[in-house]
Motif scaffolding. Structure first.
Motif, PDB file in Angstrom:
ATOM      1  N   CYS A  68      30.847  -9.363  35.231  1.00  0.00           N
ATOM      2  CA  CYS A  68      30.059  -8.212  35.651  1.00  0.00           C
ATOM      3  C   CYS A  68      29.592  -8.446  37.086  1.00  0.00           C
ATOM      4  O   CYS A  68      29.719  -9.556  37.629  1.00  0.00           O
ATOM      5  N   ALA A  69      29.073  -7.432  37.700  1.00  0.00           N
ATOM      6  CA  ALA A  69      28.549  -7.571  39.055  1.00  0.00           C
ATOM      7  C   ALA A  69      27.444  -8.634  39.064  1.00  0.00           C
ATOM      8  O   ALA A  69      26.642  -8.723  38.126  1.00  0.00           O
ATOM      9  N   PRO A  70      27.397  -9.484  40.094  1.00  0.00           N
ATOM     10  CA  PRO A  70      26.407 -10.572  40.124  1.00  0.00           C
ATOM     11  C   PRO A  70      24.967 -10.107  39.934  1.00  0.00           C
ATOM     12  O   PRO A  70      24.142 -10.868  39.412  1.00  0.00           O
ATOM     13  N   ALA A  71      24.661  -8.870  40.318  1.00  0.00           N
ATOM     14  CA  ALA A  71      23.281  -8.379  40.204  1.00  0.00           C
ATOM     15  C   ALA A  71      22.771  -8.402  38.767  1.00  0.00           C
ATOM     16  O   ALA A  71      21.570  -8.556  38.539  1.00  0.00           O
ATOM     17  N   PHE A  72      23.666  -8.253  37.786  1.00  0.00           N
ATOM     18  CA  PHE A  72      23.235  -8.233  36.392  1.00  0.00           C
ATOM     19  C   PHE A  72      22.783  -9.607  35.914  1.00  0.00           C
ATOM     20  O   PHE A  72      22.115  -9.721  34.890  1.00  0.00           O
ATOM     21  N   MET A  73      23.142 -10.662  36.629  1.00  0.00           N
ATOM     22  CA  MET A  73      22.809 -12.020  36.222  1.00  0.00           C
ATOM     23  C   MET A  73      21.519 -12.517  36.858  1.00  0.00           C
ATOM     24  O   MET A  73      21.181 -13.685  36.734  1.00  0.00           O
ATOM     25  N   ILE A  74      20.828 -11.633  37.534  1.00  0.00           N
ATOM     26  CA  ILE A  74      19.554 -11.967  38.163  1.00  0.00           C
ATOM     27  C   ILE A  74      18.424 -11.292  37.391  1.00  0.00           C
ATOM     28  O   ILE A  74      18.489 -10.098  37.113  1.00  0.00           O
ATOM     29  N   GLN A  75      17.406 -12.055  37.054  1.00  0.00           N
ATOM     30  CA  GLN A  75      16.251 -11.481  36.373  1.00  0.00           C
ATOM     31  C   GLN A  75      15.428 -10.655  37.352  1.00  0.00           C
ATOM     32  O   GLN A  75      14.932 -11.158  38.361  1.00  0.00           O
ATOM     33  N   THR A 115      18.420 -16.067  24.462  1.00  0.00           N
ATOM     34  CA  THR A 115      18.888 -17.364  24.974  1.00  0.00           C
ATOM     35  C   THR A 115      20.385 -17.525  24.764  1.00  0.00           C
ATOM     36  O   THR A 115      21.120 -17.926  25.679  1.00  0.00           O
ATOM     37  N   LYS A 116      20.850 -17.207  23.566  1.00  0.00           N
ATOM     38  CA  LYS A 116      22.287 -17.322  23.281  1.00  0.00           C
ATOM     39  C   LYS A 116      23.105 -16.365  24.144  1.00  0.00           C
ATOM     40  O   LYS A 116      24.192 -16.708  24.605  1.00  0.00           O
ATOM     41  N   GLY A 117      22.574 -15.166  24.339  1.00  0.00           N
ATOM     42  CA  GLY A 117      23.291 -14.189  25.142  1.00  0.00           C
ATOM     43  C   GLY A 117      23.445 -14.627  26.588  1.00  0.00           C
ATOM     44  O   GLY A 117      24.521 -14.493  27.186  1.00  0.00           O
ATOM     45  N   MET A 118      22.378 -15.166  27.160  1.00  0.00           N
ATOM     46  CA  MET A 118      22.450 -15.611  28.555  1.00  0.00           C
ATOM     47  C   MET A 118      23.408 -16.786  28.695  1.00  0.00           C
ATOM     48  O   MET A 118      24.130 -16.895  29.699  1.00  0.00           O
ATOM     49  N   GLU A 119      23.439 -17.646  27.701  1.00  0.00           N
ATOM     50  CA  GLU A 119      24.398 -18.759  27.729  1.00  0.00           C
ATOM     51  C   GLU A 119      25.828 -18.244  27.599  1.00  0.00           C
ATOM     52  O   GLU A 119      26.742 -18.701  28.300  1.00  0.00           O
ATOM     53  N   ASN A 120      26.039 -17.288  26.718  1.00  0.00           N
ATOM     54  CA  ASN A 120      27.382 -16.716  26.570  1.00  0.00           C
ATOM     55  C   ASN A 120      27.838 -16.047  27.868  1.00  0.00           C
ATOM     56  O   ASN A 120      29.015 -16.130  28.241  1.00  0.00           O
ATOM     57  N   ALA A 121      26.915 -15.389  28.560  1.00  0.00           N
ATOM     58  CA  ALA A 121      27.264 -14.694  29.797  1.00  0.00           C
ATOM     59  C   ALA A 121      27.775 -15.646  30.864  1.00  0.00           C
ATOM     60  O   ALA A 121      28.505 -15.233  31.776  1.00  0.00           O
ATOM     61  N   ALA A 132      23.640 -10.940  30.202  1.00  0.00           N
ATOM     62  CA  ALA A 132      23.349 -11.660  31.446  1.00  0.00           C
ATOM     63  C   ALA A 132      21.895 -11.476  31.854  1.00  0.00           C
ATOM     64  O   ALA A 132      21.299 -12.370  32.471  1.00  0.00           O
ATOM     65  N   GLY A 133      21.319 -10.327  31.502  1.00  0.00           N
ATOM     66  CA  GLY A 133      19.922 -10.052  31.830  1.00  0.00           C
ATOM     67  C   GLY A 133      18.948 -10.424  30.735  1.00  0.00           C
ATOM     68  O   GLY A 133      17.757 -10.121  30.835  1.00  0.00           O
ATOM     69  N   GLY A 134      19.421 -11.055  29.668  1.00  0.00           N
ATOM     70  CA  GLY A 134      18.539 -11.498  28.592  1.00  0.00           C
ATOM     71  C   GLY A 134      18.177 -10.417  27.595  1.00  0.00           C
ATOM     72  O   GLY A 134      17.086 -10.443  27.018  1.00  0.00           O
ATOM     73  N   VAL A 135      19.099  -9.483  27.352  1.00  0.00           N
ATOM     74  CA  VAL A 135      18.842  -8.391  26.410  1.00  0.00           C
ATOM     75  C   VAL A 135      19.652  -8.626  25.130  1.00  0.00           C
ATOM     76  O   VAL A 135      20.865  -8.825  25.205  1.00  0.00           O
ATOM     77  N   PRO A 136      19.022  -8.603  23.955  1.00  0.00           N
ATOM     78  CA  PRO A 136      19.770  -8.740  22.694  1.00  0.00           C
ATOM     79  C   PRO A 136      20.771  -7.607  22.527  1.00  0.00           C
ATOM     80  O   PRO A 136      20.507  -6.471  22.945  1.00  0.00           O
ATOM     81  N   VAL A 137      21.899  -7.911  21.893  1.00  0.00           N
ATOM     82  CA  VAL A 137      22.986  -6.945  21.772  1.00  0.00           C
ATOM     83  C   VAL A 137      23.406  -6.770  20.327  1.00  0.00           C
ATOM     84  O   VAL A 137      23.551  -7.753  19.581  1.00  0.00           O
ATOM     85  N   VAL A 138      23.602  -5.510  19.920  1.00  0.00           N
ATOM     86  CA  VAL A 138      24.239  -5.168  18.649  1.00  0.00           C
ATOM     87  C   VAL A 138      25.595  -4.565  18.997  1.00  0.00           C
ATOM     88  O   VAL A 138      25.682  -3.612  19.762  1.00  0.00           O
ATOM     89  N   THR A 139      26.665  -5.156  18.455  1.00  0.00           N
ATOM     90  CA  THR A 139      27.995  -4.639  18.737  1.00  0.00           C
ATOM     91  C   THR A 139      28.858  -4.697  17.490  1.00  0.00           C
ATOM     92  O   THR A 139      28.358  -4.971  16.392  1.00  0.00           O
ATOM     93  N   SER A 140      30.158  -4.443  17.648  1.00  0.00           N
ATOM     94  CA  SER A 140      31.046  -4.246  16.503  1.00  0.00           C
ATOM     95  C   SER A 140      31.719  -5.522  16.030  1.00  0.00           C
ATOM     96  O   SER A 140      31.896  -6.478  16.785  1.00  0.00           O
ATOM     97  N   THR A 141      32.147  -5.461  14.794  1.00  0.00           N
ATOM     98  CA  THR A 141      32.965  -6.529  14.215  1.00  0.00           C
ATOM     99  C   THR A 141      34.439  -6.347  14.562  1.00  0.00           C
ATOM    100  O   THR A 141      35.268  -7.162  14.170  1.00  0.00           O
ATOM    101  N   THR A 142      34.778  -5.282  15.292  1.00  0.00           N
ATOM    102  CA  THR A 142      36.173  -4.916  15.503  1.00  0.00           C
ATOM    103  C   THR A 142      36.613  -5.119  16.946  1.00  0.00           C
ATOM    104  O   THR A 142      35.805  -5.393  17.827  1.00  0.00           O
ATOM    105  N   SER A 143      37.925  -4.957  17.168  1.00  0.00           N
ATOM    106  CA  SER A 143      38.544  -5.015  18.479  1.00  0.00           C
ATOM    107  C   SER A 143      38.235  -6.371  19.128  1.00  0.00           C
ATOM    108  O   SER A 143      38.116  -7.388  18.446  1.00  0.00           O
ATOM    109  N   CYS A 144      38.100  -6.387  20.460  1.00  0.00           N
ATOM    110  CA  CYS A 144      37.837  -7.643  21.162  1.00  0.00           C
ATOM    111  C   CYS A 144      36.350  -7.947  21.249  1.00  0.00           C
ATOM    112  O   CYS A 144      35.957  -8.957  21.851  1.00  0.00           O
TER     113      CYS A 144
END
Length: 383
Positions: A174-181, A357-363, A306-318
């Motif tokens: 993603c654009a670097p700006a999203f990785m800055i708090q 925490t997990k999301g930021m590490e994954n990013a 990247a910004g530390g927001v929890p995510v709900v997403t799908s079990t499907t596709s990629c």
């Protein structure tokens, strides 16, 4: 090295393919300034304003090429590539010019997905035919294929019969700006500018059937009496909004789902969020929900994480591949599973903090410098 790009979408597309093109070109020019980057653009556009000195916009020259700019882009541009001594050409979205192999210039094509092949009923028949012709030609004649996920690589192998060794999987950044708090004062500026509530769930994406906004609204209906948090939708109507609005009206849920573009238009403003304010908007959200049926990558997942927001997403596709074990996964056909995830994130602060925490590490798997390095290594392997 002189590197050429098909820059149509960089200059003219404001959705995912355009962002992908602009981010990649800017990152390469910044991380590898010793190269010259030539952007072959069929007509003047307003979506891209690079300020690096090693980026050069190339428009069709001559009245005929300007008048038939689509033909120039898909065929005649090969002469321009040779004349400008391009060392490598990158088709950024599913196609390369016809006759590319005859130039002797090695080429890369990025394949974001093969959805018109897999889900042809989701597209106009003419669009499916054009996509199939261009994609099959590009995958067969490009020197290397850059797939944006392992799932896309498998589809290319299965549908087009391309050998695995011709395909490199390189995840986007993603654009670097999203990785800055963002500082709190900036977030408050954005909250006030867009009249955002104190707490909200967020959905980012064009309003089309596969993005699954209707089932998100059904999940909001399930939690309406438990959680006083609305859903904010950021994205233009792609032909599915009316169906969603009928459901909201039937369930008397209109006040719990806020279409940001509608609010902006009613206030006499441009109906989109400024790009540089998107990171703050994400970071204001309690959670981002993105339960698509299928995606080529799912960039909003990384922008949110990247910004530390929890995510709900799908079990499907990629989407599980990109989420990397850091998101709440829900069956896209199950509003109940989505609602459970939203409840858990809202009501359990410790759980939500762990997700952040997990999301930021994954990013970090998608850091800009990692992305730029892997793409440049691919280029160097064929030049």
């Amino acid at each position: 090295m002189n590197i050429g790009f098909d820059a149509k979408r960089a200059y003219h597309n404001n959705t995912g393919l355009g962002f992908f093109s602009r981010v990649l070109i800017s990152l390469l020019a910044g991380h590898y300034p010793e190269n010259e980057y030539y952007l072959f653009n069929p007509r003047p556009g307003r979506s891209f304003h690079p300020n690096q000195e090693n980026i050069h916009e190339i428009l069709p020259a001559g009245a005929l090429h300007q008048m038939l700019s689509a033909v120039w882009r898909s065929r005649w541009v090969t002469k321009d590539l040779v004349q400008r001594k391009i060392d490598l050409y990158h088709g950024l979205s599913h196609e390369i010019p016809v006759g590319m192999p005859k130039t002797g210039i090695p080429s890369v094509v990025t394949m974001h997905d093969l959805f018109p092949e897999i889900y042809p009923h989701q597209y106009k028949p003419i669009d499916t035919r054009i996509y199939r012709a261009k994609s099959r030609y590009a995958c067969s004649h490009a020197t290397k294929i850059m797939a944006i996920s392992e799932e896309t690589k498998q589809h290319i192998m299965q549908i087009y019969g391309i050998p695995a060794e011709k395909i490199a999987v390189i995840y986007q950044s993603c654009a670097p700006a999203f990785m800055i708090q963002e500082p709190e004062e900036q977030k408050e500026v954005v909250r006030r500018k867009y009249h955002l509530p104190d707490a909200f769930f967020l959905h980012v994406g064009t309003i089309i059937e596969r993005k699954n906004l209707l089932n998100i609204c059904k999940a909001m209906q399930l939690i309406r009496d438990e959680i006083p948090v609305p859903l904010v939708v950021v994205g233009n109507d792609g032909g599915f909004k009316e169906k969603v609005q009928v459901y909201l009206k039937t369930m008397q849920l209109e006040d719990r789902v806020l279409f940001l573009s509608e609010q902006l238009e009613s206030a006499g403003k441009k109906p989109f969020v400024a790009t540089d304010e998107l990171p703050a908007l994400y970071q204001l959200a309690t959670a981002m929900i993105y339960p698509s049926y299928f995606e080529g990558f799912g960039m909003p997942i990384i922008e949110a994480m990247a910004g530390g927001v929890p995510v709900v997403t799908s079990t499907t596709s990629c989407l599980p591949e990109i989420a990397g074990g850091a998101a709440w996964l829900a069956n896209p056909d199950s509003p109940e599973e989505m609602a459970t995830g939203l409840r858990k994130i809202y009501s359990d602060p410790a759980f939500a903090a762990g997700m952040r925490t997990k999301g930021m590490e994954n990013a970090r798997r998608f850091l800009p410098e990692v992305y730029a390095r892997e793409v440049m290594e691919l280029y160097r392997s064929i030049v």
